[in-house]
Scaffold this motif. Structure first.
Motif, mmCIF file in Angstrom:
data_model
loop_
_atom_site.group_PDB
_atom_site.id
_atom_site.type_symbol
_atom_site.label_atom_id
_atom_site.label_comp_id
_atom_site.label_asym_id
_atom_site.label_seq_id
_atom_site.Cartn_x
_atom_site.Cartn_y
_atom_site.Cartn_z
ATOM 1 N N GLN A 11 0.804 -1.036 0.006
ATOM 2 C CA GLN A 11 -0.038 0.037 0.014
ATOM 3 C C GLN A 11 0.913 1.374 -0.083
ATOM 4 O OE1 GLN A 11 -3.688 0.197 -0.256
ATOM 5 N NE2 GLN A 11 -2.944 -1.794 -1.241
ATOM 6 N N SER A 14 3.030 -0.441 -4.478
ATOM 7 C CA SER A 14 2.196 -1.280 -5.250
ATOM 8 C C SER A 14 2.859 -2.513 -5.820
ATOM 9 C CB SER A 14 1.472 -0.360 -6.537
ATOM 10 O OG SER A 14 2.336 -0.353 -7.474
ATOM 11 N N ALA A 53 3.551 10.902 -3.092
ATOM 12 C CA ALA A 53 3.159 9.708 -4.018
ATOM 13 C C ALA A 53 3.809 9.733 -5.526
ATOM 14 C CB ALA A 53 1.657 9.875 -4.349
ATOM 15 N N GLN A 57 6.465 7.178 -7.073
ATOM 16 C CA GLN A 57 6.391 6.715 -8.575
ATOM 17 C C GLN A 57 7.681 6.849 -9.230
ATOM 18 O OE1 GLN A 57 2.675 9.332 -9.195
ATOM 19 N NE2 GLN A 57 1.914 7.584 -10.576
ATOM 20 N N ARG A 79 1.454 3.788 -12.042
ATOM 21 C CA ARG A 79 0.305 4.527 -12.034
ATOM 22 C C ARG A 79 -0.887 4.596 -11.033
ATOM 23 N NH1 ARG A 79 -2.878 2.416 -17.395
ATOM 24 N NH2 ARG A 79 -3.961 0.763 -16.366
ATOM 25 N N GLY A 80 -0.899 3.592 -10.338
ATOM 26 C CA GLY A 80 -1.836 3.383 -9.282
ATOM 27 C C GLY A 80 -1.656 3.695 -7.869
ATOM 28 N N PRO A 82 -0.871 6.756 -6.353
ATOM 29 C CA PRO A 82 -1.543 7.733 -5.382
ATOM 30 C C PRO A 82 -3.038 7.412 -4.902
ATOM 31 C CG PRO A 82 -0.787 8.768 -7.625
ATOM 32 C CD PRO A 82 -0.589 7.100 -7.811
ATOM 33 N N LYS A 83 -3.429 6.088 -5.638
ATOM 34 C CA LYS A 83 -4.741 5.624 -4.889
ATOM 35 C C LYS A 83 -4.520 4.568 -3.877
ATOM 36 C CE LYS A 83 -6.946 6.085 -9.218
ATOM 37 N NZ LYS A 83 -6.733 5.718 -10.610
ATOM 38 N N LEU A 84 -3.250 4.248 -3.437
ATOM 39 C CA LEU A 84 -2.874 3.263 -2.323
ATOM 40 C C LEU A 84 -2.953 4.073 -1.131
ATOM 41 C CD1 LEU A 84 0.425 1.748 -3.893
ATOM 42 C CD2 LEU A 84 -2.230 0.755 -3.754
ATOM 43 N N GLU A 85 -3.288 3.147 -0.040
ATOM 44 C CA GLU A 85 -3.703 3.497 1.365
ATOM 45 C C GLU A 85 -2.626 4.706 2.054
ATOM 46 O OE1 GLU A 85 -4.195 1.471 5.618
ATOM 47 O OE2 GLU A 85 -4.969 0.537 3.860
ATOM 48 N N TRP A 87 -1.158 6.968 0.464
ATOM 49 C CA TRP A 87 -1.211 8.316 -0.141
ATOM 50 C C TRP A 87 -2.617 8.825 -0.227
ATOM 51 C CZ3 TRP A 87 3.750 9.087 -0.292
ATOM 52 C CH2 TRP A 87 4.571 7.804 -0.327
ATOM 53 N N ARG A 88 -3.489 8.260 0.253
ATOM 54 C CA ARG A 88 -4.982 8.750 -0.028
ATOM 55 C C ARG A 88 -5.043 9.821 1.042
ATOM 56 N NH1 ARG A 88 -8.069 3.462 1.173
ATOM 57 N NH2 ARG A 88 -7.089 2.253 -0.526
#
Length: 90
Positions: A11, A14, A53, A57, A79-80, A82-85, A87-88
């Protein structure tokens, strides 16, 4: 693969947890983290606590390119992030 059969992802970066060479990061009590990989998290702390985030990356892309992965493919894998726990809250 069905939902619960899919590999869990770190998280933070990725990376699939089943690909983690350390088998998962560690908490302060030495137990394995089920959220973060050993490359991001040890002893209850992130290796790069001040990363954004976007910085994570960029770091991951550079590491994958060092291992011979084309930059575009590395970008797809990250690319995902920023959506991980982790970084939310950013």
């Amino acid at each position: 693969m069905e939902g619960n059969e899919m590999a869990k992802l770190c998280q933070s970066c990725s990376m699939p947890m089943d690909k983690d060479p350390g088998g998962g990061g560690t908490e302060t009590d030495g137990s394995k983290s089920d959220k973060y990989c050993s490359l991001c998290y040890q002893d209850g702390k992130f290796f790069n606590p001040d990363f954004t985030a976007k910085e994570m990356q960029d770091f991951c892309i550079q590491q994958m390119k060092k291992q011979g992965m084309p930059g575009f493919v590395a970008w797809i894998f990250t690319r995902g992030i920023p959506k991980l726990e982790r970084w939310r809250a950013d």
